[in-house]
Design a protein around this motif. Structure first.
Motif, short mmCIF file in Angstrom:
data_model
loop_
_atom_site.label_atom_id
_atom_site.label_comp_id
_atom_site.label_asym_id
_atom_site.label_seq_id
_atom_site.Cartn_x
_atom_site.Cartn_y
_atom_site.Cartn_z
N ARG A 21 0.83 -1.20 0.00
CA ARG A 21 0.00 0.00 0.00
C ARG A 21 0.87 1.25 0.00
N ASN A 22 0.34 2.28 -0.65
CA ASN A 22 1.03 3.55 -0.75
C ASN A 22 0.22 4.64 -0.04
N ALA A 23 0.92 5.65 0.44
CA ALA A 23 0.26 6.78 1.09
C ALA A 23 1.15 8.01 1.00
N SER A 24 0.53 9.16 1.02
CA SER A 24 1.27 10.42 1.04
C SER A 24 1.53 10.83 2.48
N LEU A 25 2.38 11.82 2.66
CA LEU A 25 2.64 12.34 4.00
C LEU A 25 1.36 12.83 4.65
N GLN A 26 0.55 13.56 3.90
CA GLN A 26 -0.67 14.11 4.47
C GLN A 26 -1.64 13.01 4.89
N GLN A 27 -1.71 11.94 4.11
CA GLN A 27 -2.60 10.82 4.47
C GLN A 27 -2.14 10.17 5.77
N LEU A 28 -0.84 10.04 5.95
CA LEU A 28 -0.32 9.42 7.18
C LEU A 28 -0.54 10.33 8.38
N VAL A 29 -0.32 11.63 8.20
CA VAL A 29 -0.59 12.58 9.28
C VAL A 29 -2.07 12.57 9.63
N ASN A 30 -2.92 12.50 8.61
CA ASN A 30 -4.37 12.43 8.86
C ASN A 30 -4.73 11.17 9.65
N SER A 31 -4.02 10.07 9.37
CA SER A 31 -4.28 8.82 10.08
C SER A 31 -3.94 8.96 11.56
N VAL A 32 -2.79 9.60 11.87
CA VAL A 32 -2.41 9.84 13.26
C VAL A 32 -3.43 10.74 13.94
N ASN A 33 -3.79 11.82 13.28
CA ASN A 33 -4.72 12.78 13.88
C ASN A 33 -6.12 12.18 14.05
N LYS A 34 -6.51 11.33 13.13
CA LYS A 34 -7.83 10.71 13.23
C LYS A 34 -7.91 9.79 14.44
N GLN A 35 -6.88 8.97 14.63
CA GLN A 35 -6.90 8.08 15.79
C GLN A 35 -6.87 8.88 17.09
N ALA A 36 -6.04 9.95 17.10
CA ALA A 36 -5.97 10.79 18.30
C ALA A 36 -7.31 11.44 18.59
N GLU A 37 -8.03 11.83 17.56
CA GLU A 37 -9.33 12.48 17.73
C GLU A 37 -10.40 11.47 18.14
N GLN A 38 -10.32 10.26 17.61
CA GLN A 38 -11.34 9.26 17.89
C GLN A 38 -11.33 8.80 19.34
N ILE A 39 -10.14 8.69 19.93
CA ILE A 39 -10.03 8.11 21.27
C ILE A 39 -10.12 9.21 22.32
N LYS A 40 -11.17 9.14 23.14
CA LYS A 40 -11.36 10.08 24.25
C LYS A 40 -11.03 9.43 25.59
N THR A 41 -11.47 8.18 25.75
CA THR A 41 -11.19 7.44 26.98
C THR A 41 -10.80 6.01 26.64
N VAL A 42 -10.07 5.40 27.56
CA VAL A 42 -9.67 4.00 27.44
C VAL A 42 -9.88 3.33 28.79
N ASN A 43 -10.53 2.19 28.78
CA ASN A 43 -10.73 1.39 29.99
C ASN A 43 -10.34 -0.04 29.64
N ALA A 44 -9.17 -0.47 30.11
CA ALA A 44 -8.62 -1.75 29.64
C ALA A 44 -8.25 -2.66 30.80
N THR A 45 -8.53 -3.95 30.64
CA THR A 45 -7.97 -4.99 31.48
C THR A 45 -6.78 -5.56 30.72
N VAL A 46 -5.63 -5.65 31.37
CA VAL A 46 -4.40 -6.01 30.66
C VAL A 46 -3.58 -7.00 31.46
N ASP A 47 -2.69 -7.69 30.75
CA ASP A 47 -1.62 -8.46 31.38
C ASP A 47 -0.33 -7.67 31.20
N ILE A 48 0.45 -7.56 32.27
CA ILE A 48 1.63 -6.71 32.27
C ILE A 48 2.89 -7.55 32.48
N ASP A 49 3.82 -7.44 31.55
CA ASP A 49 5.13 -8.09 31.67
C ASP A 49 6.19 -7.00 31.84
#
Length: 309
Positions: free
Chosen positions: A39-67
């Motif tokens: 797959r190919n992408a431009s710089l702006q598309q990749l920046v938009n991907s980062v910003n989109k994920q940052a905008e989408q996530i407001k809260t996180v509530n996770a059960t995790v295993d920690i090593d």
């Protein structure tokens, strides 16, 4: 004629040397395989991907295993700790809480919270309650004493690229993996987004976000300090969709300066669910000793050896 004779003699001798097996040897080297860049992408598309994920996530509530492990080439050894169950709460912009449970009995091994102003850490087994600034400027010799919630927060979530204070630059690279079983070296093409930040003393490299060209997802992030030192390496694998958001379920965090690593495996995850202020409230347990740390990680004990509540 004499010169031609010398040249002819040299050629004969050189050929004889090449044909003498005792003067050279051959050995196999791993094959280098370059995987296709699907797959190919431009710089702006990749920046938009980062910003989109940052905008989408407001809260996180996770059960995790920690090593957790401590050590590396500086110490000459690595100590791995037993995996524990834990919980992670995040509420943007800066609220973070992480709870670790002791194996088997599931009592709290630690409980820590942080915001933009600092952090609090409760260690019930030692009856200690530690408070301090969000970052350490001079690490302690004890690697785990340098652990701060902010480190995990920054590695866990991609921050948006701010056009007011940051410049993004694109480079093409490859992740190299030595596959011992296949006896070959594999190169996986990647895109690297270099984020240059404008600080109080000028521009500096803030972080690198590395995208696989197989799926255009962020699989690695490198975070730098003001002097250009790489302070955190985070790897993201096993993406799954949660509430319409692609999120990694295997996250590895490595701190090279302090030589400790934290592996987080997501067992259960809720994104953008409600989280109250009370869920980030951590008070000093009765009978525990209060320990204050400064920005250098030095202990600032209260009169009488520490405040007890």
């Amino acid at each position: 004629m004499v010169r031609r004779t010398h040249i002819g003699t040299a050629i004969v001798l050189f050929s004889a040397l090449l044909s003498t097996s005792c003067l050279f040897h051959s050995h196999r080297v791993p094959r280098r395989i370059v995987l296709s860049a699907d797959r190919n992408a431009s710089l702006q598309q990749l920046v938009n991907s980062v910003n989109k994920q940052a905008e989408q996530i407001k809260t996180v509530n996770a059960t995790v295993d920690i090593d957790t492990s401590v050590g590396g080439s500086k110490k000459g050894k690595v100590t791995e700790y037993q995996q524990i169950r834990g919980y992670i709460l995040v509420r943007k912009p800066e609220m973070f809480r992480m709870i670790g449970l002791l194996p088997v009995v599931r009592n709290r091994a630690f409980d820590m919270v942080s915001d933009a102003n600092g952090f609090k850490l409760s260690i019930p087994a030692k009856s200690r309650f530690i408070v301090g600034p969000p970052e350490v400027t001079h690490p302690s010799a004890n690697a785990l004493e340098n652990l701060r919630p902010q480190v995990i927060y920054d590695a866990l979530l991609l921050r948006p690229v701010d056009p007011q204070t940051e410049i993004a630059v694109l480079e093409q690279s490859a992740e190299v993996v030595n596959d011992v079983k296949k006896k070959q070296i594999e190169e996986s093409p990647t895109y690297v987004v270099d984020v240059i930040h404008k600080g109080a003393n000028g521009w500096y490299l803030s972080r690198k976000v590395i995208f696989s060209r197989a799926d255009l997802l962020a699989h690695r992030q490198l975070i730098y300090d003001l002097d250009g030192n790489m302070v955190t390496e985070a790897r993201y694998e096993a993406y799954k969709e949660f509430n319409g958001v692609q999120f990694p379920t295997d996250i590895d965090i490595w701190r090279p300066k302090e030589e400790y690593s934290i592996g987080i495996t997501v067992v259960k995850l809720t994104i953008n669910g409600p989280l109250s202020d009370e869920q980030f409230a951590l008070t000093q347990p009765p009978g525990s000793q209060l320990v204050r740390l400064d920005a250098n990680g030095n202990t600032q004990p209260a009169p009488g050896g520490g405040e007890k509540k």
